[in-house]
Design a protein around this motif. Structure first.
Motif, PDB file in Angstrom:
ATOM      1  N   LYS A   1      38.123  38.175  39.909  1.00 56.28           N
ATOM      2  CA  LYS A   1      38.566  39.066  38.840  1.00 56.28           C
ATOM      3  C   LYS A   1      37.425  40.013  38.492  1.00 56.28           C
ATOM      4  O   LYS A   1      36.294  39.573  38.299  1.00 56.28           O
ATOM      5  CB  LYS A   1      38.986  38.256  37.610  1.00 56.28           C
TER       6      LYS A   1
ATOM      7  N   GLU B   1      42.863  41.213  39.654  1.00 60.45           N
ATOM      8  CA  GLU B   1      42.776  39.761  39.816  1.00 60.45           C
ATOM      9  C   GLU B   1      43.454  39.383  41.125  1.00 60.45           C
ATOM     10  O   GLU B   1      44.580  39.781  41.386  1.00 60.45           O
ATOM     11  CB  GLU B   1      43.414  39.030  38.645  1.00 60.45           C
TER      12      GLU B   1
ATOM     13  N   THR C   1      41.698  46.334  35.553  1.00 59.99           N
ATOM     14  CA  THR C   1      41.270  44.992  35.920  1.00 59.99           C
ATOM     15  C   THR C   1      42.065  44.536  37.135  1.00 59.99           C
ATOM     16  O   THR C   1      43.281  44.717  37.184  1.00 59.99           O
ATOM     17  CB  THR C   1      41.483  44.008  34.751  1.00 59.99           C
TER      18      THR C   1
ATOM     19  N   SER D   1      36.594  44.315  36.805  1.00 53.67           N
ATOM     20  CA  SER D   1      37.073  45.548  36.183  1.00 53.67           C
ATOM     21  C   SER D   1      36.288  46.730  36.718  1.00 53.67           C
ATOM     22  O   SER D   1      35.097  46.609  37.012  1.00 53.67           O
ATOM     23  CB  SER D   1      36.932  45.483  34.661  1.00 53.67           C
TER      24      SER D   1
ATOM     25  N   VAL E   1      47.725  34.099  40.322  1.00 54.63           N
ATOM     26  CA  VAL E   1      47.881  34.839  39.080  1.00 54.63           C
ATOM     27  C   VAL E   1      49.119  34.318  38.355  1.00 54.63           C
ATOM     28  O   VAL E   1      50.223  34.409  38.863  1.00 54.63           O
ATOM     29  CB  VAL E   1      47.995  36.356  39.341  1.00 54.63           C
TER      30      VAL E   1
ATOM     31  N   ASN F   1      39.881  32.370  40.867  1.00 54.32           N
ATOM     32  CA  ASN F   1      40.339  33.717  41.202  1.00 54.32           C
ATOM     33  C   ASN F   1      39.171  34.687  41.231  1.00 54.32           C
ATOM     34  O   ASN F   1      38.146  34.472  40.571  1.00 54.32           O
ATOM     35  CB  ASN F   1      41.347  34.209  40.156  1.00 54.32           C
TER      36      ASN F   1
END
Length: 136
Positions: A91, A66, A64, A93, A70, A89
């Motif tokens: 984000k 980001e 993942t 995967s 954070v 943000n």
């Protein structure tokens, strides 16, 4: 590489946090353990191989990413060239390929025009070449 709709503030030190977490492992990388490139509308990164990652352990694992602010105590954010902060943000995967490294190969072919090719020249251009490859 993450591509944004507008040019970003890419001056170092970067204004944004970047974190990579590899699921099923103890690997958690912050911006300091990553090789981060920011240019125009693009942010690219790769895991710094000097941090001691076991590549075979992460093959086939989901990770993942980001980017932005954070952590609750962070003062960082992604800013466009006009200084406007992103609201949320970025984000996402992805999964590392599960390949046999003993059988894998990779070839980069590039041409240096009007430059004398010597060990000194190649050494001096190594960082610039890495940046260009990472932003592909």
């Amino acid at each position: 590489v993450v591509v944004f709709t507008e040019p970003l503030r890419c001056e170092k030190p970067f204004t944004f946090d970047l974190q990579v977490i590899i699921e099923g492992t103890n690997y958690r990388f912050d911006r300091e353990e990553l090789q981060v490139m920011c240019k125009g509308r693009r942010v690219g990164f790769q895991i710094d191989p000097t941090v001691g990652i076991d590549v075979e352990q992460v093959m086939g694992k989901t990770f993942t990413v980001e980017i932005g602010k954070v952590g609750v105590d962070s003062l960082s954010n992604i800013f466009d060239a006009n200084g406007n902060a992103i609201e949320n943000n970025v984000k996402f995967s992805k999964t590392f390929a599960n390949i046999n490294l003993d059988e894998a190969s990779l070839l980069f072919k590039f041409i240096l025009e009007d430059i004398e090719c010597s060990d000194g020249t190649v050494g001096a251009l190594a960082d610039e070449i890495k940046e260009k490859i990472m932003l592909l």
